[in-house]
Design a protein around this motif. Structure first.
Motif, mmCIF file in Angstrom:
data_model
loop_
_atom_site.group_PDB
_atom_site.id
_atom_site.type_symbol
_atom_site.label_atom_id
_atom_site.label_comp_id
_atom_site.label_asym_id
_atom_site.label_seq_id
_atom_site.Cartn_x
_atom_site.Cartn_y
_atom_site.Cartn_z
ATOM 1 N N GLU A 178 0.934 -1.302 -0.050
ATOM 2 C CA GLU A 178 0.102 0.038 0.116
ATOM 3 C C GLU A 178 0.899 1.242 0.036
ATOM 4 O O GLU A 178 2.022 1.251 0.239
ATOM 5 C CB GLU A 178 -0.822 0.061 1.311
ATOM 6 C CG GLU A 178 -1.939 -1.120 1.194
ATOM 7 C CD GLU A 178 -2.932 -1.057 2.386
ATOM 8 O OE1 GLU A 178 -4.157 -1.434 2.157
ATOM 9 O OE2 GLU A 178 -2.465 -0.705 3.327
ATOM 10 N N GLU A 184 -4.153 5.598 3.707
ATOM 11 C CA GLU A 184 -3.324 4.681 2.657
ATOM 12 C C GLU A 184 -4.218 4.459 1.500
ATOM 13 O O GLU A 184 -5.291 4.134 1.327
ATOM 14 C CB GLU A 184 -3.154 3.376 3.497
ATOM 15 C CG GLU A 184 -1.939 3.628 4.638
ATOM 16 C CD GLU A 184 -1.535 2.448 5.060
ATOM 17 O OE1 GLU A 184 -2.288 1.204 5.053
ATOM 18 O OE2 GLU A 184 -0.438 2.354 6.060
ATOM 19 N N THR A 242 -3.876 1.919 -2.213
ATOM 20 C CA THR A 242 -3.452 0.458 -2.590
ATOM 21 C C THR A 242 -2.737 0.753 -3.831
ATOM 22 O O THR A 242 -1.906 -0.019 -4.389
ATOM 23 C CB THR A 242 -4.598 -0.350 -3.090
ATOM 24 O OG1 THR A 242 -5.620 0.093 -3.842
ATOM 25 C CG2 THR A 242 -5.367 -0.672 -1.485
#
Length: 266
Positions: free
Chosen positions: A44, A63, A65
């Protein structure tokens, strides 16, 4: 990610309508890969956004991906300000504290891949394309000699003056680094080191039984003299040979350009 973007769009639309002056309304910053991702980068992404007036925005700690496709990562940012974007891949144990991505005392660096950029947005939308470069080096210490591995009376410690990355920009941040390499396999000890700004790295060897310091060696200086360049976009790993015997203790750093052995007698 699409759900997050839709929610942000609804909030933005509610706060600034087309009928009012949009000079002070936020803008969109589209962040994406410029096409270069260093080998080994996976997992991530952690994004930090800052302006000259504020070092970090709360949503910048989310975060994501991926950001390989344009439009995967869209951030709401101030308009008519220089916006600085830092994207990190591989953050696990490190902590994003204000203007520093910091390594906790007693731990090594995470396997950080990083990209940095800036953009000034005066209209509705701006964009910045970033690489993801390898921003760390693995120091691998291979222990050998005529002492049986189970009987090695030594422990190791690496210290330095860089404890993470300054935000924005990702330059080495001045602070205490203190880590004791662990054995990852028989006779092999690893330590992950952040990008360095000087020769402050030290290698210390202690007696395992009583903790006596046996030697302190200028590891940063030794590495530099071997031709290592901490300013390269992608940092190569570093191999060190530790030859231990009753007659002495030898440190050998694998050469990038030259062949040289550093010998220390205890």
């Amino acid at each position: 990610m699409k759900r997050w973007g839709l929610l942000a769009a609804m909030l933005l639309a509610a706060s600034c309508t087309v009928k009012e002056d949009r000079t002070f309304c936020p803008a969109w910053c589209v962040v994406y890969s410029d096409g270069y991702v260093a080998e080994g980068c996976r997992g991530e992404l952690t994004c930090n956004v800052a302006t000259d007036a504020k070092s970090s925005f709360e949503y910048g700690k989310q975060e994501f991906t991926r950001f390989a496709r344009r439009g995967d990562l869209v951030l709401e940012v101030p308009r008519h300000e220089q916006v600085y974007v830092d994207v990190f891949c591989g953050v696990k144990g490190m902590e994003l504290n204000g203007s520093v991505l910091a390594i906790p005392i007693g731990f090594c660096c995470d396997s950080i891949y990083a990209g940095h950029g800036s953009v000034f947005i005066s209209g509705e939308e701006g964009e910045t394309g970033l690489p993801l470069n390898k921003d760390y080096a693995v120091i691998s210490m291979k222990v050998k000699g005529d002492i049986p591995p189970a009987d090695y009376p030594f422990t190791f410690r690496i210290t330095g003056d860089v404890d993470g990355y300054e935000l924005p920009g990702g330059t080495p941040h001045t602070g205490r680094f203190d880590y004791r390499p662990v054995e990852v396999e028989e006779n092999l000890y690893n330590a992950i080191i952040p990008r360095q700004k000087d020769d402050s790295l030290l290698l210390e060897v202690y007696h395992k039984d009583d903790g006596t310091l046996l030697t302190r060696q200028p590891l940063g200086e030794i590495i530099r003299k071997k031709g290592y360049d901490w300013t390269l976009p992608d940092l190569p790993d570093i191999s060190i040979g530790l030859d231990m015997s009753e007659a002495g203790f030898h440190v050998e750093v694998e050469a990038w350009k030259l062949s040289e052995t550093v010998t220390i007698v205890l």
